[in-house]
Design a protein around this motif. Structure first.
Motif, short mmCIF file in Angstrom:
data_model
loop_
_atom_site.label_atom_id
_atom_site.label_comp_id
_atom_site.label_asym_id
_atom_site.label_seq_id
_atom_site.Cartn_x
_atom_site.Cartn_y
_atom_site.Cartn_z
N LEU A 56 0.86 -1.17 0.00
CA LEU A 56 0.00 0.00 0.00
C LEU A 56 0.90 1.22 0.00
O LEU A 56 1.85 1.31 0.79
N THR A 57 0.63 2.19 -0.90
CA THR A 57 1.47 3.37 -1.03
C THR A 57 0.62 4.62 -1.11
O THR A 57 -0.34 4.68 -1.89
N TYR A 58 0.97 5.61 -0.29
CA TYR A 58 0.37 6.95 -0.37
C TYR A 58 1.49 7.93 -0.67
O TYR A 58 2.50 7.99 0.05
N ASP A 59 1.35 8.72 -1.73
CA ASP A 59 2.43 9.60 -2.16
C ASP A 59 1.85 10.93 -2.65
O ASP A 59 1.29 11.01 -3.74
N SER A 60 1.98 11.98 -1.84
CA SER A 60 1.50 13.30 -2.21
C SER A 60 2.65 14.29 -2.39
O SER A 60 2.44 15.51 -2.38
N ARG A 61 3.89 13.81 -2.55
CA ARG A 61 5.04 14.70 -2.72
C ARG A 61 4.92 15.50 -4.01
O ARG A 61 4.43 15.01 -5.02
N ASP A 62 5.42 16.74 -3.96
CA ASP A 62 5.36 17.55 -5.17
C ASP A 62 6.35 17.06 -6.22
O ASP A 62 6.03 16.99 -7.40
N VAL A 63 7.58 16.72 -5.81
CA VAL A 63 8.58 16.13 -6.70
C VAL A 63 9.27 15.02 -5.92
O VAL A 63 9.96 15.30 -4.94
N ASN A 101 11.99 13.15 -6.19
CA ASN A 101 13.44 13.15 -5.99
C ASN A 101 13.95 14.35 -5.21
O ASN A 101 15.10 14.36 -4.77
N ASP A 102 13.14 15.37 -5.03
CA ASP A 102 13.56 16.56 -4.29
C ASP A 102 12.32 17.27 -3.78
O ASP A 102 11.97 18.36 -4.22
N ALA A 103 11.65 16.66 -2.84
CA ALA A 103 10.35 17.16 -2.38
C ALA A 103 10.51 18.38 -1.48
O ALA A 103 11.43 18.44 -0.65
N TYR A 104 9.63 19.35 -1.64
CA TYR A 104 9.51 20.49 -0.73
C TYR A 104 8.36 20.28 0.25
O TYR A 104 8.38 20.81 1.35
N ARG A 105 7.36 19.54 -0.18
CA ARG A 105 6.18 19.34 0.67
C ARG A 105 5.52 18.02 0.27
O ARG A 105 5.71 17.51 -0.83
N GLY A 106 4.73 17.50 1.18
CA GLY A 106 3.99 16.28 0.90
C GLY A 106 4.35 15.15 1.84
O GLY A 106 5.22 15.27 2.71
#
Length: 417
Positions: free
Chosen positions: A236-243, A245-250
């Motif tokens: 099960l995967t939840y992924d709300s990162r903006d990017v 490989n280099d996330a600022y938020r999420g």
């Protein structure tokens, strides 16, 4: 001439632009991209080369395939230097679907100039189809690598002596892990079925390895010192990162459980449970990020192959420890990292604002089950970042663990988590 242009782009460490991928996760950092006229010219050159190599209709210009080539270097105790080279082709399975995520086929190759010579190759493709409702992933790898093995548990792994004539063996392993995931209502949530087949052969075990009880148990099961595992599981995967490989938020949260059994053709029986939680908060500045990561890796069973115990460390995980040193049935890690980019308002800012730094600290724990841990494994480190282009960073990290008084350093790309 075409090949010369492509080689030039790879040589400067730049990446053929994948604007559509950035749009997918939440927008371009326009300040970084367009402050520098020379950078604009470089990006335009990349775009011209990409248009020349990948013929594309103008209306689908930002849906074209892209390619990147990235080297890595790291130093770890016992091995010295190892080098890697990775490349990836990204594309859309349906160019006309503007909501579709970009698929990717990454390839990587690593070498270590040990005796014997060690190398590994791998491929971890991911495909998005049916308007992102289905995600197909796989992990395929082969390695022929000299491994250190100090036993299972904290006491044997603490402050080891890196004696090749006593603590090493040659690992020859092939692994295939396909995974199909389906979107579960929420656009960030996926669930799926995973399978795995791996075979590992232990060659030339040295004195300690050949007398270790876990190795002897492996010998009882297979005269060739080999283990074969076949398993199935769910994730099960939840992924709300903006990017990613280099996330600022999420937020990123993944949970996976697998069962390996002889009923599917292997010669081992055990279970695994892995949890990976990451969260990112953008602070007041343009590029100030606070990130934290908690992982839990566990194996269950009375006859787990010693090569498959939970381990800690590595270039993209717990950087104060090299991977495969500490191993036991359960390992828990927690770390927090602060990332900051220079924000200088001057003529030099165009160049200097491409530099940043990161500092982090955390601790791991090693034990015999997920609720009983025997010892803590603290670590801390700092690193320098240089932005090659928007959301693609060159990084130099130095990490230290006080338990073994070891210092590791890494040269790589993108953030570790």
């Amino acid at each position: 001439m075409r090949l010369l242009l492509i080689f030039t782009i790879c040589l400067v460490g730049a990446v053929l632009p994948s604007v559509a991928q950035t749009q997918q996760y939440g927008g371009i950092d326009s300040t970084l991209l367009y402050e520098n006229p020379a950078l604009q010219q470089l990006l335009q050159l990349q775009s011209d080369v990409s248009n020349f190599v990948f013929k594309q209709e103008h209306s689908l210009l930002y849906r074209k395939p892209s390619f990147r080539l990235l080297p890595t270097v790291k130093r770890t105790p016992g091995y010295g230097f190892s080098f890697g080279l990775g490349g990836a082709v990204s594309f859309y399975t349906d160019k006309t679907n503007l909501q579709l995520y970009r698929s990717e086929i990454p390839l990587y190759f690593s070498v270590a100039f040990t005796k014997p010579f060690s190398y590994s190759v791998g491929c971890d493709p991911v495909f998005y189809i049916a308007s992102n409702a289905i995600r197909l992933k796989a992990e395929l790898s082969y390695r022929n690598w000299l491994e250190y093995y100090f036993g299972v548990g904290y006491a044997l792994n603490h402050s080891p002596a890196y004696e090749k004539e006593k603590y090493t063996y040659e690992s020859r392993m092939v692994r295939f892990k396909p995974n199909i995931q389906f979107r579960l209502g929420n656009r960030h949530l996926y669930g799926g079925i995973v399978a795995e087949v791996w075979h590992e052969n232990v060659k030339d075990p040295e004195l300690f390895v050949s007398q270790d009880p876990h190795f002897l148990e492996l010998t009882e099961n297979d005269d060739s010192h080999s283990a074969t595992a076949t398993g199935v599981g769910i994730n099960l995967t939840y992924d709300s990162r903006d990017v990613p490989n280099d996330a600022y938020r999420g937020v990123y949260l993944s949970a996976e459980s697998m069962l390996f059994t002889t009923a599917l053709g292997g010669n081992t029986k055990y279970g695994t449970l892995a949890i990976d939680y990451r969260q990112y908060v953008q602070l007041g500045g343009r590029k100030q990020v606070l990130a934290w990561n908690i992982t839990s890796n566990n194996v269950f069973g009375n006859h787990v192959p010693f090569m498959r115990y939970a381990t800690i460390g590595g270039v993209n995980n717990f950087r104060g420890y090299y991977n495969y040193q500490y191993r036991d049935k359960s390992i828990l890690t927690a770390q927090v990292e602060y990332r900051y980019w220079l924000q200088i308002k001057s003529d030099w800012g165009v160049l200097l604002n491409r530099f940043g730094f990161a500092v982090w600290g955390g601790t791991g724990a090693i034990g015999t089950n997920p609720v009983r841990y025997d010892h803590l494994l603290p670590q801390a480190g700092a690193g320098v970042r240089f932005a090659l282009r928007d959301r693609l960073n060159f990084r130099f990290d130095v990490a230290h663990n006080i338990i073994d008084d070891d210092t590791m350093w890494y040269i790589s790309f993108s953030e570790s988590f």
